[in-house]
Motif scaffolding. Structure first.
Motif, PDB file in Angstrom:
ATOM      1  N   ARG A  75       0.828  -1.197   0.000  1.00  0.00           N
ATOM      2  CA  ARG A  75       0.000   0.000   0.000  1.00  0.00           C
ATOM      3  C   ARG A  75       0.869   1.256   0.000  1.00  0.00           C
ATOM      4  O   ARG A  75       0.587   2.232  -0.724  1.00  0.00           O
ATOM      5  N   TRP A  76       1.934   1.256   0.756  1.00  0.00           N
ATOM      6  CA  TRP A  76       2.805   2.428   0.801  1.00  0.00           C
ATOM      7  C   TRP A  76       3.728   2.505  -0.417  1.00  0.00           C
ATOM      8  O   TRP A  76       4.077   3.600  -0.863  1.00  0.00           O
ATOM      9  N   MET A  77       4.105   1.364  -0.952  1.00  0.00           N
ATOM     10  CA  MET A  77       4.945   1.398  -2.151  1.00  0.00           C
ATOM     11  C   MET A  77       4.197   2.008  -3.346  1.00  0.00           C
ATOM     12  O   MET A  77       4.805   2.571  -4.251  1.00  0.00           O
ATOM     13  N   SER A  78       2.875   1.894  -3.322  1.00  0.00           N
ATOM     14  CA  SER A  78       2.091   2.480  -4.412  1.00  0.00           C
ATOM     15  C   SER A  78       1.963   3.993  -4.277  1.00  0.00           C
ATOM     16  O   SER A  78       1.541   4.673  -5.218  1.00  0.00           O
ATOM     17  N   ARG A  79       2.338   4.554  -3.123  1.00  0.00           N
ATOM     18  CA  ARG A  79       2.195   5.984  -2.885  1.00  0.00           C
ATOM     19  C   ARG A  79       3.530   6.726  -2.910  1.00  0.00           C
ATOM     20  O   ARG A  79       3.566   7.922  -3.180  1.00  0.00           O
ATOM     21  N   LEU A  80       4.621   6.033  -2.610  1.00  0.00           N
ATOM     22  CA  LEU A  80       5.919   6.687  -2.483  1.00  0.00           C
ATOM     23  C   LEU A  80       6.664   6.702  -3.815  1.00  0.00           C
ATOM     24  O   LEU A  80       6.540   5.762  -4.614  1.00  0.00           O
ATOM     25  N   PRO A  81       7.463   7.735  -4.060  1.00  0.00           N
ATOM     26  CA  PRO A  81       8.318   7.734  -5.262  1.00  0.00           C
ATOM     27  C   PRO A  81       9.418   6.695  -5.116  1.00  0.00           C
ATOM     28  O   PRO A  81      10.088   6.627  -4.080  1.00  0.00           O
ATOM     29  N   LEU A  82       9.596   5.873  -6.173  1.00  0.00           N
ATOM     30  CA  LEU A  82      10.524   4.748  -6.087  1.00  0.00           C
ATOM     31  C   LEU A  82      11.492   4.752  -7.271  1.00  0.00           C
ATOM     32  O   LEU A  82      11.152   5.223  -8.362  1.00  0.00           O
ATOM     33  N   PRO A  83      12.694   4.195  -7.079  1.00  0.00           N
ATOM     34  CA  PRO A  83      13.605   4.035  -8.217  1.00  0.00           C
ATOM     35  C   PRO A  83      13.174   2.910  -9.151  1.00  0.00           C
ATOM     36  O   PRO A  83      13.595   2.852 -10.293  1.00  0.00           O
ATOM     37  N   LEU A  84      12.320   2.005  -8.664  1.00  0.00           N
ATOM     38  CA  LEU A  84      11.811   0.920  -9.494  1.00  0.00           C
ATOM     39  C   LEU A  84      10.378   1.251  -9.908  1.00  0.00           C
ATOM     40  O   LEU A  84       9.567   1.694  -9.087  1.00  0.00           O
TER      41      LEU A  84
ATOM     42  N   ASP B 219       6.830   0.140 -12.685  1.00  0.00           N
ATOM     43  CA  ASP B 219       6.047  -1.031 -13.070  1.00  0.00           C
ATOM     44  C   ASP B 219       6.770  -1.877 -14.107  1.00  0.00           C
ATOM     45  O   ASP B 219       6.681  -3.113 -14.089  1.00  0.00           O
ATOM     46  N   ALA B 220       7.499  -1.231 -15.018  1.00  0.00           N
ATOM     47  CA  ALA B 220       8.244  -1.985 -16.032  1.00  0.00           C
ATOM     48  C   ALA B 220       9.305  -2.862 -15.384  1.00  0.00           C
ATOM     49  O   ALA B 220       9.526  -4.008 -15.806  1.00  0.00           O
ATOM     50  N   ASP B 221       9.967  -2.340 -14.351  1.00  0.00           N
ATOM     51  CA  ASP B 221      10.967  -3.144 -13.636  1.00  0.00           C
ATOM     52  C   ASP B 221      10.303  -4.324 -12.929  1.00  0.00           C
ATOM     53  O   ASP B 221      10.828  -5.440 -12.927  1.00  0.00           O
ATOM     54  N   ARG B 222       9.144  -4.061 -12.363  1.00  0.00           N
ATOM     55  CA  ARG B 222       8.447  -5.132 -11.652  1.00  0.00           C
ATOM     56  C   ARG B 222       7.992  -6.213 -12.626  1.00  0.00           C
ATOM     57  O   ARG B 222       8.062  -7.418 -12.306  1.00  0.00           O
TER      58      ARG B 222
ATOM     59  N   GLY C 175      10.583  -8.650 -13.172  1.00  0.00           N
ATOM     60  CA  GLY C 175      10.990  -9.453 -12.023  1.00  0.00           C
ATOM     61  C   GLY C 175      11.841  -8.728 -11.003  1.00  0.00           C
ATOM     62  O   GLY C 175      12.326  -9.346 -10.051  1.00  0.00           O
ATOM     63  N   TYR C 176      12.041  -7.424 -11.193  1.00  0.00           N
ATOM     64  CA  TYR C 176      12.846  -6.667 -10.231  1.00  0.00           C
ATOM     65  C   TYR C 176      11.913  -5.949  -9.261  1.00  0.00           C
ATOM     66  O   TYR C 176      11.143  -5.078  -9.652  1.00  0.00           O
ATOM     67  N   TRP C 177      12.010  -6.305  -8.002  1.00  0.00           N
ATOM     68  CA  TRP C 177      11.164  -5.672  -7.003  1.00  0.00           C
ATOM     69  C   TRP C 177      11.780  -5.862  -5.615  1.00  0.00           C
ATOM     70  O   TRP C 177      12.834  -6.491  -5.472  1.00  0.00           O
ATOM     71  N   TRP C 178      11.091  -5.325  -4.596  1.00  0.00           N
ATOM     72  CA  TRP C 178      11.610  -5.398  -3.241  1.00  0.00           C
ATOM     73  C   TRP C 178      11.316  -6.765  -2.614  1.00  0.00           C
ATOM     74  O   TRP C 178      10.253  -7.329  -2.808  1.00  0.00           O
ATOM     75  N   GLN C 179      12.280  -7.241  -1.863  1.00  0.00           N
ATOM     76  CA  GLN C 179      12.096  -8.491  -1.118  1.00  0.00           C
ATOM     77  C   GLN C 179      12.241  -8.185   0.370  1.00  0.00           C
ATOM     78  O   GLN C 179      13.277  -7.654   0.795  1.00  0.00           O
ATOM     79  N   LEU C 180      11.232  -8.485   1.141  1.00  0.00           N
ATOM     80  CA  LEU C 180      11.233  -8.145   2.560  1.00  0.00           C
ATOM     81  C   LEU C 180      11.962  -9.208   3.373  1.00  0.00           C
ATOM     82  O   LEU C 180      11.776 -10.405   3.170  1.00  0.00           O
ATOM     83  N   SER C 181      12.792  -8.735   4.308  1.00  0.00           N
ATOM     84  CA  SER C 181      13.456  -9.624   5.256  1.00  0.00           C
ATOM     85  C   SER C 181      13.265  -9.057   6.655  1.00  0.00           C
ATOM     86  O   SER C 181      12.936  -7.880   6.825  1.00  0.00           O
TER      87      SER C 181
END
Length: 364
Positions: free
Chosen positions: A54-63, A65-68, A71-77
């Motif tokens: 939900r927050w990733m859809s609101r914040l400016p990101l270096p990645l 939709d094309a990157d996603r 297959g390039y996206w955030w992985q939570l740990s």
């Protein structure tokens, strides 16, 4: 990303129409404890992912939709997870006294052999880290911290109303879990188990002060088991029984279990004399008949029971901390505190006076 699980559950409870009484980042009361626990159990990896997305859809990101799509996206740990257990005390007037006694009686819990049991993780000489008990005393709060590798477990009072046990995992590998968020449920289960084992250790120590315990009454004299078998007495003060209590108090046995061989090794050291295989077999049998240990199926190994914990702590603590210092004052004046030494001298003087008046002569 940072989340307060209690805040999430409190909002879930409000949506469900469940009344709760907050206690800082915890709960003091609720009209339906079972429903509140069910809501807490719903906070899992998926809950965190929804919040994150939900927050990733609101914040400016270096990645983008094309990157996603490629297959390039955030992985939570998991970087830090705190798993807590809050025990609300019925009578807040006594909670401070209870907590101070708990601190005094459990300052040795930070030893490696104790932490090995609490965290259910093997500790060897090669295990990195400092294992210790730290008592942090601030103006508003006293906290008992037990360090384990990069993580710790702590006990403190929550607003003088509740006892809080909290496992803080700074590296999931400390508890044998990968860092990926998919393993959150596994890490939560291990953290809750650590909290429970710590409470078991504390409960055994605190319950040791009551000598009228049914466990002590049962083991101090011969009894019959439910099957009609005779359970020999384990009499307080008997050197061999005291050595057995000392062996059961070794928390390493909670991990490895108790065998005839391991019992012989510890008993020989405590008694200072030879201790045979037959003697170990007899003692294991009477410990089992008294319900202090139980046999692990398909193995010649025994595990300590809850009654066994009480027996070990009561017999060892009363003998080592009370009777031995009192009896040793004649040979070692510093074995007991000054107040106790003075009281014993007064008692001895009155006994000598009474004996002299009765013309009985002094008894050695």
């Amino acid at each position: 990303m940072w989340l307060n699980g209690h805040e999430i559950v409190e909002r879930m409870a409000a949506r469900a129409g469940l009344e709760v009484t907050a206690l800082a980042n915890g709960f003091a009361a609720t009209t339906d404890p079972r429903l509140l626990q069910d809501l807490a159990d719903q906070v899992q990896a998926g809950t965190l992912r929804v919040f994150f997305e939900r927050w990733m859809s609101r914040l400016p990101l270096p990645l983008h939709d094309a990157d996603r799509d490629r297959g390039y996206w955030w992985q939570l740990s998991m970087r830090q997870i705190e798993i807590s257990r809050t025990l609300v005390i019925d009578d807040p007037r006594r909670v401070r006294t209870l907590f101070e006694q708990l601190l005094r009686d459990n300052l040795d819990l930070g030893r490696p052999e104790h932490l090995e049991v609490i965290f259910a993780r093997r500790i060897t000489r090669r295990t990195p880290g400092v294992f210790a008990t730290r008592l942090l005393n601030r103006a508003d709060q006293v906290t008992l911290n037990l360090s384990f590798l990069h993580s710790r477990i702590k006990i403190y009072l929550k607003e003088d109303r509740a006892l809080r046990i909290e496992t803080v995992v700074n590296n999931p590998a400390d508890l044998g879990c990968p860092r990926g968020l998919d393993h959150l449920a596994e890490l939560l289960a291990k953290g809750r188990a650590a909290n429970a084992r710590l409470m078991d250790a504390v409960r055994a120590g605190q319950g040791a002060g009551v000598l009228a315990s049914p466990v002590i009454e049962r083991t101090a004299r011969p009894t019959l088991t439910e099957e009609g078998r005779r359970a020999p007495a384990l009499r307080f003060g008997d050197p061999r029984v005291q050595a057995l209590a000392g062996c059961l108090a070794v928390m390493l046995f909670a991990v490895t279990g108790i065998t005839n061989k391991s019992l012989r090794a510890w008993m020989t050291g405590l008694l200072g004399t030879a201790y045979s295989m037959n003697q170990a077999g007899y003692d294991l049998a009477r410990l089992r008949l008294n319900g202090l240990i139980e046999k692990i199926p398909h193995a010649n190994t025994y595990r300590l029971t809850g009654d066994g914990q009480v027996f070990a702590v009561v017999y060892s603590r009363v003998h080592d901390r009370v009777l031995h210092p009192l009896m040793a004052t004649r040979h070692d004046p510093l074995a007991a505190p000054p107040e106790v030494r003075h009281a014993l001298k007064v008692i001895e003087r009155h006994i000598d006076s009474t004996v002299a008046t009765a013309h009985l002569g002094r008894v050695a």
